[in-house]
Design a protein around this motif. Structure first.
Motif, mmCIF file in Angstrom:
data_model
loop_
_atom_site.group_PDB
_atom_site.id
_atom_site.type_symbol
_atom_site.label_atom_id
_atom_site.label_comp_id
_atom_site.label_asym_id
_atom_site.label_seq_id
_atom_site.Cartn_x
_atom_site.Cartn_y
_atom_site.Cartn_z
ATOM 1 N N SER A 93 -2.092 13.854 2.256
ATOM 2 C CA SER A 93 -1.120 13.189 1.378
ATOM 3 C C SER A 93 -1.282 13.627 -0.073
ATOM 4 C CB SER A 93 -1.240 11.663 1.500
ATOM 5 O OG SER A 93 -2.297 11.168 0.716
ATOM 6 N N TYR A 123 -10.199 1.124 2.185
ATOM 7 C CA TYR A 123 -9.049 2.014 2.355
ATOM 8 C C TYR A 123 -7.742 1.349 1.932
ATOM 9 C CZ TYR A 123 -5.924 5.480 4.372
ATOM 10 O OH TYR A 123 -4.948 6.426 4.540
ATOM 11 N N THR A 163 1.490 4.719 1.228
ATOM 12 C CA THR A 163 1.027 5.533 2.351
ATOM 13 C C THR A 163 1.592 6.945 2.321
ATOM 14 O OG1 THR A 163 2.812 4.576 3.661
ATOM 15 C CG2 THR A 163 0.645 3.597 3.912
ATOM 16 N N PRO A 206 0.836 -1.215 0.000
ATOM 17 C CA PRO A 206 0.000 0.000 0.000
ATOM 18 C C PRO A 206 0.870 1.266 0.000
ATOM 19 C CG PRO A 206 -0.232 -1.225 2.077
ATOM 20 C CD PRO A 206 0.608 -2.051 1.179
ATOM 21 N N VAL A 249 -9.364 7.610 -0.678
ATOM 22 C CA VAL A 249 -8.215 8.177 0.033
ATOM 23 C C VAL A 249 -8.526 9.593 0.544
ATOM 24 C CG1 VAL A 249 -5.805 8.928 -0.190
ATOM 25 C CG2 VAL A 249 -6.545 6.780 -1.246
ATOM 26 N N LEU A 265 -5.210 2.214 -1.284
ATOM 27 C CA LEU A 265 -3.782 2.534 -1.161
ATOM 28 C C LEU A 265 -2.945 1.642 -2.081
ATOM 29 C CD1 LEU A 265 -3.206 3.132 2.667
ATOM 30 C CD2 LEU A 265 -3.691 4.794 0.874
ATOM 31 N N LYS A 266 -3.401 0.414 -2.284
ATOM 32 C CA LYS A 266 -2.692 -0.489 -3.199
ATOM 33 C C LYS A 266 -2.896 -0.048 -4.652
ATOM 34 C CE LYS A 266 -2.754 -4.505 -0.155
ATOM 35 N NZ LYS A 266 -3.253 -5.860 0.071
ATOM 36 N N ARG A 274 -3.443 2.952 -5.512
ATOM 37 C CA ARG A 274 -2.639 4.180 -5.617
ATOM 38 C C ARG A 274 -1.196 3.821 -5.981
ATOM 39 N NH1 ARG A 274 -1.831 8.996 -1.023
ATOM 40 N NH2 ARG A 274 -0.695 10.377 -2.438
ATOM 41 N N ARG A 275 -0.668 2.792 -5.385
ATOM 42 C CA ARG A 275 0.688 2.339 -5.717
ATOM 43 C C ARG A 275 0.766 1.936 -7.190
ATOM 44 N NH1 ARG A 275 5.307 2.721 -3.189
ATOM 45 N NH2 ARG A 275 4.284 2.074 -1.267
ATOM 46 N N GLU A 279 -8.875 10.720 4.520
ATOM 47 C CA GLU A 279 -7.972 11.690 5.152
ATOM 48 C C GLU A 279 -8.752 12.896 5.661
ATOM 49 O OE1 GLU A 279 -4.390 12.605 3.000
ATOM 50 O OE2 GLU A 279 -4.167 10.552 2.294
#
Lengths: 95, 490
Positions: free
Chosen positions: B213, B378, A53, A51, B316, B382-383, B385-386, B320
Motif C-alpha cells: 500500500s 495495526y 486501508t 481505518p 503498517v 491505520l487510523k 494513517r487516516r 505488509e
C-alpha cells in the motif's frame, strides 16, 4: 507491553524464522526499543476514525472470470530449488 | 568518451536524434564508466552484452524512422524490478539466483520507448533501509565526500545504487522505488533529482513487493526535466496491478519551465523539528525565498500528526512486509536450506536467506498482526494513517503544494547509525508522510552544506498533480543553479 524472550520465540516461530537461542535476548531488546518508540501512537485521538486501508480512492476493478495466462510449466518451474518433471519437489507435508 | 556520460538525458536524446552519436557509442561510454567505478559498488550486475545488443537494435530502429521517446538512452535499473532472463535479487541472499521469467511493467515501458539497460543497481535488501548497508552485496559508497575528508559516506537508501550511479554518471537516469523515502532521501544525499509519483501512477507489477500500500516506483535523474521524461515513460495504467490508476499520463516534461506565478506554497510548521542542522533550516528559508521571487505565495500550514507518521509507518510497512515476504518459503523459487522437516526447512531457508534488518521487520510485522495485538497496533496505525492523510486534505484548502527539507541531515558516514534502528528510521521523518497519504513528492538538489555535501528540498503535491511539482521543481532548480558534481576519486 514489553516483549520477553518467550514472545520473541513465539513470534519467530509464527514468522518461520529459525532464531538461535543466543540471539533471543538481543532481539527482545531491539524489538522493545522499536515498539516503545511506536507506543507514542497512543497519544493520537482516533475515536470514530475510519481505518485507512488503501491509498487510492478508486474501487477495485472487475474483469471477466476467464483464463488469461498460464499453460507454461517450464517458465513457472524455471527457478524451482528442486523439481521432478513438471512438479516441484517439497519436503513431506503430512507425517 | 567521458563527455557522453556527462550529458543530461535530454541532451543525450537530442544528440541521438540529430545523429551526433549512436546509441552504441553512448552505451559503450557508459559501460566503460561503470567498469571503472566498481569501487562505488553501485551495480550488482553489469549487463554490457545485453546493453550493446539493445543499443544496436535501437540504432536500427532509429535508422528506420521508428525512434521512441527514450530511443537509445542507457539506464540503470534498481535490482527490485524483475527483468526477464536477468538475475533479480532485491539485494538478498534468498533471491541470489532468481532469474525472472517475466519483465516488470515499468521496465517493459522503458524498453518499449527505446531505452537500453546497463545493469541492475544495488539497494537496501528488499528496500528496507536508509543507508544501503542492508544489501547482501555490501553497501554502495556515495560518490560525494566531505571536503578535505576521505571518509566513506552513505548514498542513502534504499535506492542508493540508483542515486550513486546517477550522481557518478554511470547511467543517464535510473529506476528506483520509494516506500518511505527510498527515492527522495538518496536523491538528497547525492545531489540528484528523484520523484515518487502518486500511488498508482506506476504499475507495481513485477516489482519485488515490500509494503504494497506504500510501494511506488519513480525515476532518479540529474535534472528535473530528465526525471519528467523518465516518469512519462514509466507511468501508465496496467490491468495487471489492480491499484494502478486508470488515468492518462501527461507529458510531464511540458510542465518543466512553466511559470509558477500565483501558486500557493504551504510551509508546514511541524517540519521544524528539534536538532535540525541550521544549514538545512537556512536552505529551507532560501527555498521559500526562491519560490517567492518566482511569484509564488507562501502560506503557513499545519500538519499536526506529522510526528506520528514514522511510528505508524513502522507498523503498517512491517505488517505488509510480513505478509508479502511469506512467499519466500524455499519451495517454488529462491534459496532452500533443507531441514529435518517441512517447518524446519521453512525456518532455516528464511533464517539464512534474509538479512538482519529484514528479519527484524518481519518479526515486528508478525508481532503487530498477531492475536491480541492487531487492534492495539495495526488497526490503530491505520487510523493514524487516516489522520495524516486528512491533514494533507486540510492543507490543500489553502495551498497548491508544500515545500520542506527532504532529509534531516546531509549524507552521513557508513556505520554511523547501523546499530540504532530508530535513529536510522528517523532519516525518513520528512518523506514518509507522503507515502502514507499516497501523494507525489520530489527532491531537488538545492545547495551544499559547509562540508561541500549536497542537500535537497522536497516538494509535495496533490494526488495526480505531479505536473505542478515538475513546474516548481524546475523553478527551484533554476534558482538554485546547482551545478556541483562529486570530485572523482574512484
Amino acid at each position: 507491553m514489553a516483549i520477553d524472550a518467550a514472545t520473541v520465540r513465539k513470534v519467530a516461530r509464527l514468522a518461520r524464522i529459525a532464531t538461535p537461542e543466543d540471539r533471543v535476548e538481543q532481539l527482545a531488546k531491539e524489538l522493545n526499543g522499536i515498539m516503545s518508540w511506536i507506543e507514542q501512537l497512543g497519544e493520537v485521538d482516533t475515536d470514530g476514525v475510519e481505518p485507512m486501508t488503501s491509498a487510492v480512492h478508486t474501487p477495485l476493478p472487475m474483469r471477466d472470470d476467464v483464463v488469461t495466462d498460464g499453460g507454461d510449466a517450464e517458465r513457472v518451474l524455471g527457478n524451482a530449488p528442486k523439481r521432478a518433471g513438471a512438479f516441484y519437489v517439497v519436503p513431506k507435508v503430512l507425517e | 568518451m567521458s563527455d557522453l556520460t556527462s550529458l543530461t538525458l535530454k541532451a543525450a536524446l537530442d544528440g541521438l536524434a540529430d545523429k551526433s552519436f549512436s546509441s552504441a557509442e553512448i552505451t559503450q561510454a557508459h559501460i566503460e564508466a561503470v567498469e571503472a567505478a566498481r569501487a562505488l559498488n553501485a551495480y550488482v550486475l553489469e549487463t554490457p552484452d545485453r546493453a550493446l545488443e539493445m543499443a544496436r537494435a535501437s540504432d536500427q530502429r532509429r535508422a528506420s524512422g521508428n525512434a521512441g521517446p527514450l530511443e537509445g538512452a542507457p539506464l540503470g535499473i534498481k535490482d527490485l524490478f524483475c527483468t526477464e532472463g536477468v538475475r533479480t535479487t532485491a539485494a538478498s541472499k534468498i533471491l541470489e539466483n532468481f532469474v525472472p521469467a517475466y519483465e516488470s511493467t515499468v521496465t517493459a515501458n522503458l524498453w518499449r520507448d527505446g531505452a537500453v539497460m546497463l545493469g541492475k543497481l544495488n539497494m537496501d535488501q528488499f528496500a528496507m533501509g536508509s543507508s544501503n548497508e542492508t544489501s547482501c552485496f555490501g553497501n554502495v559508497v556515495n560518490p560525494w565526500r566531505a571536503e578535505g575528508g576521505n571518509a566513506e559516506l552513505t548514498p542513502g537508501g534504499s535506492s542508493g545504487g540508483s542515486a550513486a550511479a546517477v550522481a557518478a554518471e554511470l547511467c543517464l537516469g535510473a529506476t528506483a522505488t520509494d516506500t518511505g523515502g527510498s527515492i527522495r532521501q538518496p536523491a538528497a544525499f547525492t545531489g540528484t533529482v528523484g520523484i515518487k509519483p502518486t500511488y498508482g501512477r506506476c504499475s507495481r507489477w513485477g516489482v519485488v513487493a515490500f509494503a504494497s500500500s506504500l510501494d511506488q516506483a519513480g525515476p532518479m535523474a540529474r535534472t528535473v526535466e530528465d526525471a519528467a521524461i523518465l516518469l512519462t515513460s514509466m507511468s501508465g495504467h496496467d490491468p495487471k496491478d489492480s491499484t494502478s490508476l486508470p488515468v492518462e499520463t501527461p507529458d510531464f516534461a511540458r510542465f518543466v519551465g512553466k511559470s509558477v506565478k500565483g501558486l500557493r506554497i504551504g510551509v508546514p510548521k511541524e517540519y521544524r523539528v528539534d536538532n535540525m542542522p541550521a544549514e538545512i533550516d537556512a536552505l529551507w528559508e532560501q527555498g521559500i525565498a526562491w519560490l517567492k521571487e518566482a511569484g509564488c505565495e507562501i502560506v503557513e500550514v499545519s500538519l499536526p500528526h506529522t510526528k506520528y507518521a514514522l511510528p505508524a509507518y513502522y507498523i503498517v510497512a512491517p505488517a505488509e512486509a510480513s505478509s508479502n515476504l511469506a512467499r519466500y518459503d524455499g519451495m517454488r523459487y529462491g534459496l532452500r536450506v533443507d531441514g529435518g522437516n517441512l517447518i524446519d526447512t521453512y525456518e532455516q531457508s528464511r533464517a539464512q536467506g534474509f538479512g538482519e534488518e529484514v528479519k527484524r521487520r518481519l518479526m515486528i510485522g508478525t508481532y503487530v498482526l498477531s492475536a491480541g495485538y492487531y487492534d492495539a497496533y495495526y488497526l490503530k496505525a491505520l487510523k493514524v494513517r487516516r489522520r495524516i492523510a486528512d491533514d494533507f486534505d486540510q492543507a490543500w484548502q489553502t495551498c497548491d503544494a508544500l515545500l520542506t527539507p527532504t532529509a534531516p541531515s546531509a549524507a552521513f558516514q557508513l556505520g554511523d547509525k547501523s546499530n540504532d534502528p530508530v535513529a536510522m528510521y528517523l532519516n525518513d521523518i520528512f518523506t514518509v508522510t507522503v507515502n502514507l497519504a499516497g501523494l507525489p513528492g520530489m527532491s531537488v538538489p538545492a545547495g551544499l552544506d559547509a562540508n561541500g555535501l549536497p542537500l535537497g528540498l522536497q516538494l509535495i503535491g496533490r494526488a495526480l498533480d505531479e505536473g505542478t511539482l515538475f513546474s516548481l521543481g524546475g523553478a527551484l532548480e533554476k534558482a538554485a543553479d546547482f551545478r556541483a558534481k562529486p570530485r572523482k576519486w574512484w
